[in-house]
Design a protein around this motif. Structure first.
Motif, PDB file in Angstrom:
ATOM      1  N   GLY A  61       0.793  -1.217   0.000  1.00  0.00           N
ATOM      2  CA  GLY A  61       0.000   0.000   0.000  1.00  0.00           C
ATOM      3  C   GLY A  61       0.831   1.274   0.000  1.00  0.00           C
ATOM      4  O   GLY A  61       0.320   2.355   0.305  1.00  0.00           O
ATOM      5  N   ARG A  62       2.111   1.164  -0.348  1.00  0.00           N
ATOM      6  CA  ARG A  62       3.009   2.327  -0.332  1.00  0.00           C
ATOM      7  C   ARG A  62       3.602   2.620  -1.708  1.00  0.00           C
ATOM      8  O   ARG A  62       4.547   3.374  -1.826  1.00  0.00           O
ATOM      9  CB  ARG A  62       4.138   2.077   0.673  1.00  0.00           C
ATOM     10  N   GLY A  63       3.070   1.971  -2.751  1.00  0.00           N
ATOM     11  CA  GLY A  63       3.572   2.213  -4.092  1.00  0.00           C
ATOM     12  C   GLY A  63       4.731   1.318  -4.494  1.00  0.00           C
ATOM     13  O   GLY A  63       5.257   1.440  -5.597  1.00  0.00           O
ATOM     14  N   VAL A  64       5.135   0.409  -3.616  1.00  0.00           N
ATOM     15  CA  VAL A  64       6.266  -0.476  -3.902  1.00  0.00           C
ATOM     16  C   VAL A  64       5.954  -1.385  -5.084  1.00  0.00           C
ATOM     17  O   VAL A  64       6.776  -1.571  -5.977  1.00  0.00           O
ATOM     18  CB  VAL A  64       6.660  -1.299  -2.649  1.00  0.00           C
ATOM     19  N   GLY A  65       4.751  -1.925  -5.123  1.00  0.00           N
ATOM     20  CA  GLY A  65       4.360  -2.818  -6.220  1.00  0.00           C
ATOM     21  C   GLY A  65       4.365  -2.107  -7.555  1.00  0.00           C
ATOM     22  O   GLY A  65       4.867  -2.627  -8.555  1.00  0.00           O
ATOM     23  N   GLN A  97      -5.714  -6.189  -9.139  1.00  0.00           N
ATOM     24  CA  GLN A  97      -6.379  -5.871 -10.405  1.00  0.00           C
ATOM     25  C   GLN A  97      -6.361  -4.362 -10.658  1.00  0.00           C
ATOM     26  O   GLN A  97      -6.105  -3.914 -11.785  1.00  0.00           O
ATOM     27  CB  GLN A  97      -7.826  -6.362 -10.382  1.00  0.00           C
ATOM     28  N   LYS A  98      -6.608  -3.598  -9.611  1.00  0.00           N
ATOM     29  CA  LYS A  98      -6.599  -2.135  -9.730  1.00  0.00           C
ATOM     30  C   LYS A  98      -5.219  -1.649 -10.159  1.00  0.00           C
ATOM     31  O   LYS A  98      -5.091  -0.792 -11.042  1.00  0.00           O
ATOM     32  CB  LYS A  98      -7.005  -1.516  -8.395  1.00  0.00           C
ATOM     33  N   LEU A  99      -4.173  -2.209  -9.557  1.00  0.00           N
ATOM     34  CA  LEU A  99      -2.804  -1.830  -9.906  1.00  0.00           C
ATOM     35  C   LEU A  99      -2.505  -2.164 -11.365  1.00  0.00           C
ATOM     36  O   LEU A  99      -1.997  -1.330 -12.111  1.00  0.00           O
ATOM     37  CB  LEU A  99      -1.799  -2.530  -8.990  1.00  0.00           C
ATOM     38  N   TYR A 112      -2.491  -2.816 -18.084  1.00  0.00           N
ATOM     39  CA  TYR A 112      -2.805  -4.207 -18.437  1.00  0.00           C
ATOM     40  C   TYR A 112      -4.297  -4.307 -18.716  1.00  0.00           C
ATOM     41  O   TYR A 112      -5.107  -3.618 -18.105  1.00  0.00           O
ATOM     42  CB  TYR A 112      -2.413  -5.149 -17.290  1.00  0.00           C
ATOM     43  N   ARG A 113      -4.643  -5.208 -19.655  1.00  0.00           N
ATOM     44  CA  ARG A 113      -6.058  -5.401 -19.962  1.00  0.00           C
ATOM     45  C   ARG A 113      -6.396  -6.885 -19.927  1.00  0.00           C
ATOM     46  O   ARG A 113      -5.562  -7.734 -20.261  1.00  0.00           O
ATOM     47  CB  ARG A 113      -6.426  -4.781 -21.305  1.00  0.00           C
TER      48      ARG A 113
END
Length: 173
Positions: free
Chosen positions: A104-108, A139-141, A147-148
């Motif tokens: 939840g910190r943008g790492v992904g 999925q949101k990320l 990505y589709r």
């Protein structure tokens, strides 16, 4: 917050310890493994250095560090048999943010962008991944990163007393 990456060469004891921790974390198991039933959710996995060395002959793996602490790993392999869309020159990717403090910190997001750059440098043009339908944050990320959805493997994994689909997504880079 400093995020850095290291291509995995010879697996260290620290890496093996973390991978075994994440592979057996009850919160992560349903997100990173397809499970056929409740027993699969509760099974123990042991990764050895020898097994990791074998994996690294097929997979390009990167360790993810947050402020010099190992918090996750990501990897890709080229043209695996389980691709939904059999297009040559496709990288199949996977990512695990194993440490809760890094989620939840943008790492992904930063990590996936880095992985996409590594894939592009290899001359690959397409990326495919699978995400379980209950994993809404992933999925949101993936959608945010372009990505589709290209298809679904129905009733693919067991979680919360039912079967869920595996959503397949792609991106051209």
């Amino acid at each position: 917050m400093k995020i850095s990456f290291k291509k995995t060469g010879n697996p260290t004891d620290c890496l093996i310890t973390r991978l075994n921790k994440w592979e057996n974390d009850p919160m992560l198991i349903p997100l990173i493994h397809p499970c056929r039933n409740k027993m699969d959710l509760e099974s123990y996995v042991l990764i050895t250095k020898e097994e990791m060395k074998k994996r690294l002959t097929k997979y390009h793996m990167y360790e993810i560090y947050l402020d010099n602490i190992l918090v996750g790993e990501m990897n890709y392999t080229v043209d695996p048999v389980h691709l939904y869309k059999k297009e040559r020159g496709t990288a199949w990717i996977a990512i695990t943010i194993g440490e809760e403090m890094a989620r939840g910190r943008g790492v992904g997001s930063i990590s996936l962008k880095y992985l996409e750059e590594q894939i592009k440098k290899q001359g690959l043009k397409r990326i495919e991944l699978g995400v379980f339908e209950f994993n809404k944050s992933a999925q949101k990320l993936y959608n945010k990163l372009g990505y589709r959805e290209i298809g679904k493997n129905k009733q693919f994994t067991y979680y919360q007393d039912r079967m869920w689909d595996d959503i397949r997504m792609e991106k051209y880079v």
